[in-house]
Enzyme design. Structure first.
Site, PDB file in Angstrom:
ATOM      1  NE  ARG A  21     -11.066   1.884   0.283  1.00  0.00           N
ATOM      2  CZ  ARG A  21     -10.241   1.185  -0.482  1.00  0.00           C
ATOM      3  NH1 ARG A  21      -9.941   1.592  -1.701  1.00  0.00           N
ATOM      4  NH2 ARG A  21      -9.686   0.096  -0.026  1.00  0.00           N
ATOM      5  CG  ASN A  45      -8.691   2.518  -6.001  1.00  0.00           C
ATOM      6  OD1 ASN A  45      -8.452   3.444  -5.229  1.00  0.00           O
ATOM      7  ND2 ASN A  45      -8.499   1.258  -5.667  1.00  0.00           N
ATOM      8  CE  LYS A 105      -1.781   2.929  -8.896  1.00  0.00           C
ATOM      9  NZ  LYS A 105      -2.397   2.683  -7.609  1.00  0.00           N
ATOM     10  CG  HIS A 142      -1.576  -2.162  -9.171  1.00  0.00           C
ATOM     11  ND1 HIS A 142      -2.067  -2.166  -7.890  1.00  0.00           N
ATOM     12  CD2 HIS A 142      -1.320  -3.459  -9.466  1.00  0.00           C
ATOM     13  CE1 HIS A 142      -2.121  -3.407  -7.430  1.00  0.00           C
ATOM     14  NE2 HIS A 142      -1.665  -4.222  -8.380  1.00  0.00           N
ATOM     15  CG  HIS A 177       1.645  -1.174  -4.280  1.00  0.00           C
ATOM     16  ND1 HIS A 177       1.837  -1.880  -5.434  1.00  0.00           N
ATOM     17  CD2 HIS A 177       0.446  -0.558  -4.429  1.00  0.00           C
ATOM     18  CE1 HIS A 177       0.806  -1.704  -6.237  1.00  0.00           C
ATOM     19  NE2 HIS A 177      -0.050  -0.899  -5.649  1.00  0.00           N
ATOM     20  CG  ASP A 250      -1.572   0.123  -1.397  1.00  0.00           C
ATOM     21  OD1 ASP A 250      -2.542   0.837  -1.714  1.00  0.00           O
ATOM     22  OD2 ASP A 250      -1.407  -1.018  -1.834  1.00  0.00           O
ATOM     23  CG  HIS A 254     -11.199  -3.347   1.777  1.00  0.00           C
ATOM     24  ND1 HIS A 254     -11.967  -3.082   0.668  1.00  0.00           N
ATOM     25  CD2 HIS A 254      -9.914  -3.332   1.351  1.00  0.00           C
ATOM     26  CE1 HIS A 254     -11.186  -2.933  -0.393  1.00  0.00           C
ATOM     27  NE2 HIS A 254      -9.930  -3.068  -0.007  1.00  0.00           N
TER      28      HIS A 254
END
Ligand code: DOR
Ligand code: ZN
Length: 344
Positions: A21, A45, A105, A142, A177, A250, A254
């Site tokens: 993050r 991201n 990515k 992904h 993943h 991964d 949060h």
């Protein structure tokens, strides 16, 4: 290794997929990997995304500030990626490569957290992919089709990867993943330039752990956990010793209130507990010998990085995973693991 009972030292693992993050979260979340991982590939991201050279430089500065706050021995080397956006030009890819990116990515539009701006097909990013192939950058994917039913999303995406590999035979591709036995087979039987990361949570848990008896939002992630046969295929991939498979946590923190609510965010904060939990699992399977190259060699070889010279020591002994770390519920929260990282 298997004869070593209660304490052993191994090369320090690399994590080839993690979310740290930005902002206040970042300075806390670096502690999850600290002292346990030597190199960590940082996903782009963030808000705003790491999508060009200037953003990459700014993110590197932010990450570096967070890392220097850690004790020196616990710092890891960050590896950077950029987010591939629709219409991205070859020159932008070259600039990100010069800024130090090792990978780009690809997030299909709407596939996961902060992916609304992603491409709808590989055709929309053909120029970027050509530039990545020419520059020797790795493409991290992904691999989920957000239009497919939730448990079929990964498998539904595989034909697109197959076409991509035909069109870009020299591009190194990592399917991120893995969660489905069918994708394990796809990677195993695919070309040399195709590899995959596997997380701790997909090796440890199934959909029943998440929603079988009660609902545990802290195990909700994308791609969602699947069945025991899928978990077992992932374990078999690691146990096989195939160099096509390597560790990517991964780890995706949060805050608790974003998970324990009516619309839980997807992501498992696994970095604090992934290493001891996997040592416990592979010790119980009698195969620490296969865990170690999976976590310390295969990824570096695929990315063309040197073998790590750092080590980490694990010791048998109860470690109760905290219920909350920096406002986030970590993987295995409240559980007592049989192994812990020995801290000096
Ligand atoms: O569960 C997930 N969380 N999967 C992803 O692909 C992204 C991640 C996140 O950034 O939270
Ligand atoms: Zn991720």
């Amino acid at each position: 290794m298997s004869q070593i009972q209660d304490r052993f030292t191994m090369p320090m693992p690399d994590d080839f997929h993690a979310h740290l993050r930005q902002g206040a979260g970042l300075s806390a979340y670096v502690r999850g990997h600290a002292g346990q991982f030597g190199r960590v590939l940082l996903m782009p991201n963030t808000l705003p995304p790491v999508s060009d050279a200037a953003r990459l430089e700014a993110y590197r500065e932010e990450v570096t500030r967070a890392l220097v706050a850690l004790p020196e021995a616990e710092r890891f080397e960050p590896l950077f990626t950029f987010k591939i956006l629709p219409g991205m030009r070859g020159a932008e890819v070259e600039a990100s490569a010069r800024a130090g990116a090792v990978a780009g990515k690809y997030y299909p539009a709407g596939a996961t957290t902060n992916a609304a701006d992603g491409p709808h097909s590989f055709d929309e990013v053909e120029e970027a992919l050509n530039a990545m192939e020419a520059q020797g950058l790795v493409l991290c994917i992904h691999g989920e089709d957000p239009e497919a039913p939730i448990l079929e999303r990964e498998c539904a995406f595989l034909p697109r990867v197959e076409r991509l590999l035909t069109r870009h035979p020299r591009l190194r591709v990592v399917l991120e993943h893995l969660s489905d036995a069918r994708s394990v087979h796809f990677v195993e039987t695919g070309p040399e330039n195709l590899a995959a990361t596997i997380t701790a949570h997909h090796l440890l848990f199934t959909i029943d752990d998440m929603i079988g008896n009660s609902m545990n939002p802290h195990l909700y992630c994308k791609p969602v956990l699947k069945f025991a046969r899928d978990r077992d295929a992932l374990r078999a991939a690691v146990l096989s010793g195939s160099r096509k498979f390597f560790f990517g946590s991964d780890s995706a923190p949060h805050p608790r209130e974003k998970k324990e609510c009516g619309a839980a965010a997807s992501g498992v904060y696994s970095s604090p507990s992934a290493l001891p939990a996997l040592v416990e699992l592979f010790d119980s399977l009698g195969s620490l010998d296969s865990l170690i190259p999976f976590m310390t060699e295969h990824g570096a070889a695929f990315y063309g990085l040197p073998r790590t010279s750092r080590t980490v020591t694990l010791e048998r002994g109860p470690w109760k995973v905290p219920k909350l770390i920096d406002g986030v519920v970590p993987m295995c929260a409240g559980r007592t693991l049989e192994w812990r990282v020995a801290r000096n």
